[in-house]
Design a protein around this motif. Structure first.
Motif, PDB file in Angstrom:
ATOM      1  N   HIS A   1       0.871  -1.190   0.000  1.00  0.00           N
ATOM      2  CA  HIS A   1       0.000   0.000   0.000  1.00  0.00           C
ATOM      3  C   HIS A   1       0.904   1.235   0.000  1.00  0.00           C
ATOM      4  O   HIS A   1       0.953   1.979   0.987  1.00  0.00           O
ATOM      5  CB  HIS A   1      -0.859   0.028   1.255  1.00  0.00           C
ATOM      6  CG  HIS A   1      -2.036  -0.896   1.242  1.00  0.00           C
ATOM      7  ND1 HIS A   1      -1.973  -2.183   1.693  1.00  0.00           N
ATOM      8  CD2 HIS A   1      -3.320  -0.711   0.845  1.00  0.00           C
ATOM      9  CE1 HIS A   1      -3.167  -2.752   1.584  1.00  0.00           C
ATOM     10  NE2 HIS A   1      -4.008  -1.885   1.072  1.00  0.00           N
TER      11      HIS A   1
ATOM     12  N   HIS B   1      -5.119  -1.385   8.650  1.00  0.00           N
ATOM     13  CA  HIS B   1      -5.584  -1.869   7.349  1.00  0.00           C
ATOM     14  C   HIS B   1      -4.889  -3.162   6.894  1.00  0.00           C
ATOM     15  O   HIS B   1      -5.216  -4.222   7.393  1.00  0.00           O
ATOM     16  CB  HIS B   1      -5.435  -0.739   6.320  1.00  0.00           C
ATOM     17  CG  HIS B   1      -6.117  -1.021   5.020  1.00  0.00           C
ATOM     18  ND1 HIS B   1      -7.477  -1.154   4.896  1.00  0.00           N
ATOM     19  CD2 HIS B   1      -5.616  -1.195   3.750  1.00  0.00           C
ATOM     20  CE1 HIS B   1      -7.793  -1.383   3.628  1.00  0.00           C
ATOM     21  NE2 HIS B   1      -6.674  -1.435   2.907  1.00  0.00           N
TER      22      HIS B   1
ATOM     23  N   HIS C   1      -6.614   2.491   3.675  1.00  0.00           N
ATOM     24  CA  HIS C   1      -6.082   2.099   2.352  1.00  0.00           C
ATOM     25  C   HIS C   1      -5.503   3.285   1.600  1.00  0.00           C
ATOM     26  O   HIS C   1      -4.508   3.158   0.895  1.00  0.00           O
ATOM     27  CB  HIS C   1      -7.194   1.456   1.519  1.00  0.00           C
ATOM     28  CG  HIS C   1      -6.781   1.145   0.112  1.00  0.00           C
ATOM     29  ND1 HIS C   1      -6.136  -0.027  -0.231  1.00  0.00           N
ATOM     30  CD2 HIS C   1      -6.875   1.871  -1.041  1.00  0.00           C
ATOM     31  CE1 HIS C   1      -5.865  -0.020  -1.531  1.00  0.00           C
ATOM     32  NE2 HIS C   1      -6.304   1.120  -2.050  1.00  0.00           N
TER      33      HIS C   1
END
Ligand SMILES: [Zn+2]
Length: 292
Positions: free
Chosen positions: A64, A138, A263
């Motif tokens: 990410h 996350h 995210h």
């Protein structure tokens, strides 16, 4: 004319090959993961403040990148405001008994995949068993880690999929604050609207002894995570009770706090979301709240 068609066909096939390779590599990294490990521990700062946080974002699974990069300055600012030492590294060799013992909280900001060796895992497990603090964000709760102890003790739920149609949606999260004496939740926003990629879990962390801090209102969201041709059994959510942030006290006053949100890079410039994370870090590091 024929020549033009030939070029177009080759061009199309070339693009198709690039797309297949790209999707294949993303899938491989998310499902199988990389096997990159470190053996030389980093040098920690000579002076550590009273409260120290280890920020770890190593991704042997899905990277990410945007969120990880946006999180670092946000946590640096938070550390400065609170007079913490924030030490950022993706070197898994920091997971050794002597260095972990210097931290109040280990923060996995979108760390994914099997990112520690067996020995480093053992050091992390011992750190928690000795009363350490953990905060996961996350991707730290996705299905890529392949580590039963980690899921059972620190995350408390098994990831199924995330929203994909569309991936990022604006949803409302609602606070659950069980007591006016609970300093973890006291004063946090009772309800806030924010955009994210929403995670769906196959089990509810409440059933595994975790306390839920925020739930997601699914009623105007599409939790469908199907991918045409590849995945067709992920068109479901968690229904009326969709936990999205939760925590648990573990033996020896160890504490774990997990947020399935984060995210997007933008998440880390949202005041409300940063307030929730800050509270989680303070709670996991035992500066606020109790473990009854
Ligand atoms: Zn994500």
């Amino acid at each position: 004319m024929k020549q033009v068609l030939k070029y177009l066909l080759f061009g199309f096939l070339g693009l198709l090959l690039i797309a297949v390779l790209f999707i294949g590599s993303v899938f491989y990294r998310a499902k199988v993961g990389l096997s990159i490990y470190e053996s030389d521990p980093p040098m920690l700062p000579a002076e550590m403040k009273d409260f120290s946080v280890l920020l770890f974002s190593k991704t042997n699974g899905f990277p990410h990148t945007e969120a990880i990069e946006a999180a670092i300055p946000a946590f640096e600012k938070m550390a400065e405001k609170n007079d913490w030492t924030l030490y950022t590294t993706n070197n898994g060799a920091v997971f050794n008994p002597a260095q972990l013992a210097k931290f109040d909280v280990v923060l996995w900001s979108n760390a994914t995949g099997r990112n520690l060796t067996d020995e480093q895992r053992e050091a992390f497990k011992t750190y928690i068993e000795n009363g350490g603090g953990f905060v996961g964000i996350h991707g730290a709760g996705d299905a890529s880690h392949h580590w039963d102890w980690y899921y059972e003790n620190l995350i408390g739920a098994h990831f199924s999929h995330h929203s994909l149609n569309p991936q990022i949606q604006e949803g409302t999260i609602n606070l659950e604050c069980d007591s006016i004496n609970n300093y973890l939740c006291l004063g946090l926003p009772t309800s806030t609207k924010r955009a994210d990629e929403w995670y769906v879990f196959t089990d509810n962390p409440r059933n595994n002894g975790f306390t839920v801090l925020y739930t997601l209102d699914e009623s105007n969201l599409t939790m469908n995570g199907n991918i045409p041709i590849l995945i067709n059994d992920k068109d479901f959510g968690m229904g009326a009770d969709h936990p999205i942030v939760w925590y648990k006290c573990l033996p020896n006053d160890a504490r774990t706090f997990y947020s399935a949100m984060g995210h997007t890079g933008a998440s880390f410039s949202e005041t409300n979301y940063l307030d929730i994370l800050e509270r989680g870090i303070k709670w996991a590091g035992k500066t606020i709240g109790d473990c009854q």
